[in-house]
Design a protein around this motif. Structure first.
Motif: not given
Length: 228
Positions: A24, A42, A58, A63, A86
């Motif tokens: 993440f 988040y 995800y 994201l 990401l």
């Protein structure tokens, strides 16, 4: 965990926390202060969308788009390399510096193969040398003054020692040997300083294939020969 504003600790012995820390994007923070943006980010994102939306984003490496669609663009931009990280898809190139940063949080002695080659651990003859070299990188990558991608650039330019000396002028000469690597490569290739679980190299010369195998390991490289 992320819903509660959890900051995953990469130094925990369980596999879940280091995985969350990496997957993440906490690993992209410049020092601990940079990482502190993400728990709030988040938590806010998950409060604005359904779990299904979050999970699908995800899974599809989108994201960033979901954050922007929910008015969180300015917040996520506070973490400099979060967007690029990401968007990295499975089995595509990932700069090894991010794995190096994760490794500096662990208690492990030996890093993964691609870090061993890219950052000079293959030059270490003793456990003491491995820990000493690891601590040099830890000091660099835990500092908010150091951009990890600038360390990556120094890696593929063959100038790790010179880069480290910019932030630690008293760095001992023995680290010049320890930080010696095969870089820069004789030809410009996209996978310099990169890693992936499995990659395909199409139409490559024998020399390029051998270089890739030496850096990433034979299990990571699939050679596709072009049809004549």
């Amino acid at each position: 965990m992320l819903l509660n504003g959890y900051h995953p600790s990469p130094s925990l012995s369980d596999q879940i926390s280091p995985d969350l820390y990496f997957q993440f994007g906490f690993v992209t923070g410049r020092g601990y202060v940079g990482e502190q943006v993400l728990p709030t980010l988040y938590r806010e994102l998950i409060s604005k969308c359904s779990f299904k939306e979050f999970w699908l984003a995800y899974q599809s490496n989108s994201l960033i788009s979901l954050m922007d669609a929910n008015g969180l663009k300015s917040e996520r931009k506070r973490v400099q390399h979060l967007e690029a990280f990401l968007k990295i898809k499975p089995n595509t190139w990932c700069p090894t510096v991010w794995h190096l940063r994760l490794f500096t949080h662990s208690s492990d002695v030996d890093p993964p193969r691609y870090i061993t080659v890219d950052y000079g651990f293959s030059n270490c003859n003793t456990v003491e040398e491995k820990f000493a070299l690891k601590n040099v990188y830890k000091d660099l990558l835990h500092s908010p003054q150091v951009d990890p991608m600038e360390l990556h650039t120094a890696c593929i330019s063959g100038k790790l020692y010179e880069f480290a000396r910019q932030y630690n002028p008293n760095l001992k000469q023995r680290f010049r040997r320890l930080m010696h690597t095969p870089y820069p490569l004789p030809v410009n290739v996209e996978w310099a300083g990169m890693c992936a679980n499995t990659v395909e190299i199409r139409g490559a010369s024998l020399d390029m294939v051998e270089e890739a195998v030496s850096l990433m390991g034979p299990q990571s490289v699939r050679v596709v020969l072009a049809k004549k």
